[in-house]
Write a protein that holds these residues in place. Structure first.
Motif, PDB file in Angstrom:
ATOM      1  N   ARG A  46       7.029 -31.589 -39.580  1.00  0.00           N
ATOM      2  CA  ARG A  46       6.585 -31.748 -40.963  1.00  0.00           C
ATOM      3  C   ARG A  46       6.921 -33.166 -41.448  1.00  0.00           C
ATOM      4  N   SER A  47       7.512 -33.301 -42.613  1.00  0.00           N
ATOM      5  CA  SER A  47       7.726 -34.638 -43.174  1.00  0.00           C
ATOM      6  C   SER A  47       8.851 -35.417 -42.507  1.00  0.00           C
ATOM      7  N   SER A  79       9.253 -38.615 -48.812  1.00  0.00           N
ATOM      8  CA  SER A  79       8.881 -37.375 -49.487  1.00  0.00           C
ATOM      9  C   SER A  79       9.541 -37.481 -50.859  1.00  0.00           C
ATOM     10  N   CYS A 106      -4.314 -36.033 -50.642  1.00  0.00           N
ATOM     11  CA  CYS A 106      -3.118 -35.218 -50.418  1.00  0.00           C
ATOM     12  C   CYS A 106      -2.985 -34.059 -51.398  1.00  0.00           C
ATOM     13  N   HIS A 109       0.575 -32.072 -57.238  1.00  0.00           N
ATOM     14  CA  HIS A 109       1.521 -31.017 -57.596  1.00  0.00           C
ATOM     15  C   HIS A 109       2.611 -31.590 -58.494  1.00  0.00           C
ATOM     16  N   ASN A 132       2.169 -36.394 -55.996  1.00  0.00           N
ATOM     17  CA  ASN A 132       2.437 -35.639 -54.781  1.00  0.00           C
ATOM     18  C   ASN A 132       3.567 -36.322 -54.009  1.00  0.00           C
ATOM     19  N   ASP A 186      -0.596 -29.677 -42.395  1.00  0.00           N
ATOM     20  CA  ASP A 186       0.583 -29.867 -43.227  1.00  0.00           C
ATOM     21  C   ASP A 186       0.253 -29.603 -44.692  1.00  0.00           C
ATOM     22  N   GLY A 187       1.293 -29.571 -45.518  1.00  0.00           N
ATOM     23  CA  GLY A 187       1.093 -29.309 -46.938  1.00  0.00           C
ATOM     24  C   GLY A 187       0.242 -30.349 -47.633  1.00  0.00           C
ATOM     25  N   CYS A 188       0.248 -31.580 -47.101  1.00  0.00           N
ATOM     26  CA  CYS A 188      -0.539 -32.668 -47.690  1.00  0.00           C
ATOM     27  C   CYS A 188      -1.874 -32.838 -46.988  1.00  0.00           C
ATOM     28  N   SER A 189      -2.232 -31.880 -46.127  1.00  0.00           N
ATOM     29  CA  SER A 189      -3.546 -31.759 -45.482  1.00  0.00           C
ATOM     30  C   SER A 189      -3.728 -32.526 -44.183  1.00  0.00           C
ATOM     31  N   ALA A 259       9.847 -30.150 -44.288  1.00  0.00           N
ATOM     32  CA  ALA A 259       9.751 -28.784 -44.812  1.00  0.00           C
ATOM     33  C   ALA A 259      10.170 -27.762 -43.754  1.00  0.00           C
ATOM     34  N   GLU A 260      10.445 -26.571 -44.204  1.00  0.00           N
ATOM     35  CA  GLU A 260      10.797 -25.442 -43.342  1.00  0.00           C
ATOM     36  C   GLU A 260      12.022 -25.701 -42.478  1.00  0.00           C
TER      37      GLU A 260
END
Length: 335
Positions: A46-47, A79, A106, A109, A132, A186-189, A259-260
């Motif tokens: 992830r990030s 991030s 992205c 949020h 974001n 990923d969360g940001c696509s 993340a995670e």
């Protein structure tokens, strides 16, 4: 193989929760020093791997062409919390390439940081893609595209040439084959790839030492890590763990969360690299794990070691300031 319990959370005199985890520590030559659980377990970084993803920005010459300094490069690896300084700098990066917020893919949020969120709610109707947490990385992507000559539109897709470049970088660093089979979104696509935890650690060790890398990549890797260590606020934000880790030992530790329950850290002067994954995906467990392992890279009794250990195992307080329990790392991390 059952992963060991690496972090316990108490309430009163009892253990209320237990977190199991994976951890890998490699030396400056990429040799395995410590392994908890199976070091070859594939995980989505992830990030945590944003510094790897930022390499095309530097290697292509885009960072120099647009006059990026340490703050911009740190933000490209970040991030961030969406604080005003983060948002303004991301907008500035885009402007240098003749782009604006409308080029970002992205998504938007609100900040996950309570104080920042309250500030946002008071000052705007809704967040934009600049808020974001990945807007710095994406601004870097767009700048790289503009400089190289890639059409930025669709830069988040698997088949975009920039993502192919990033895939090549990550394959070379981690030693893992990256294909549709181990790819997620990923969360940001952007694409994210499951790689062995040991490969992730070795990739960061190589970035820190330059060993086995072409001179251009070695120089770019060091430049990105030095930028993050010089400007830790732009990697995360106020009171964030990545920022606090790098502030505690200025210029001596690079750290990046994902993340995670993923967290990576490097001691550049030795090339020692750490990668952890909390099995249940909790950030608090990953933070305590990586902090305990960072602490062990410093001399016993040193201010750095004691500071990191104090962050790794700490008391929890409720809203009235009453101590209710502890987050504590287990002996599994000190084998």
């Amino acid at each position: 193989m059952s992963n060991p319990v690496t972090v316990e959370v108490t309430r009163g005199a009892l253990v209320e929760s237990r977190h199991r985890g994976l951890a890998v520590v490699v030396d400056g030559d990429g040799r395995l020093v410590t392994a908890l659980g199976d070091p070859d377990t594939p995980v989505f970084p992830r990030s945590a791997c944003k510094a790897m993803q930022a390499l095309p920005l530097v290697e292509s010459g885009a960072a120099d062409a647009y006059g990026f300094g340490a703050r911009e490069l740190a933000l490209a690896c970040s991030s961030h919390s969406g604080e005003d300084a983060h948002v303004d700098l991301a907008a500035s990066m885009l402007a240098r390439a003749g782009r604006d917020v409308n080029s970002l893919e992205c998504g938007a949020h609100w900040s996950s940081d309570q104080a920042t969120l309250i500030h946002q709610a008071r000052t705007m109707d809704k967040p934009t893609a600049l808020h974001n947490n990945c807007s710095g990385k994406h601004s870097g992507f767009i700048c790289a595209c503009c400089h190289i000559g890639y059409e930025p539109k669709g830069y988040v897709t698997y088949d975009h040439p920039l993502q192919a470049d990033i895939r090549g970088v990550m394959q070379a660093l981690t030693g893992a084959a990256l294909t549709h089979e181990n790819c997620g979104t990923d969360g940001c696509s952007i694409p994210t790839y499951a790689v062995p935890l040991s490969g992730l650690a070795r990739g960061f060790s190589a970035m820190a030492t330059g060993r086995g890398l072409e001179p251009v990549r070695a120089k770019a890797s060091r430049r990105l890590m030095e930028a993050c260590m010089a400007e830790p606020f732009y990697v995360a934000g106020t009171k964030r763990t990545c920022t606090r880790i790098m502030e505690l030992a200025p210029g001596r530790v690079f750290a990046k969360t994902g993340a995670e329950g993923v967290f990576c850290a490097v001691i550049p002067e030795t090339g020692v690299s750490i990668a952890v994954k909390a099995e249940d995906g909790t950030t608090r467990a990953a933070e305590s794990m990586v902090l305990a392992l960072i602490a062990q890279q410093f001399d016993k009794g040193s201010a750095e070691r004691e500071g990191y250990l104090a962050m790794a195992s700490h008391t929890m307080k409720n809203w009235n300031g009453i101590a209710v329990g502890d987050v504590r790392v287990t002996d599994a991390l000190f084998g």
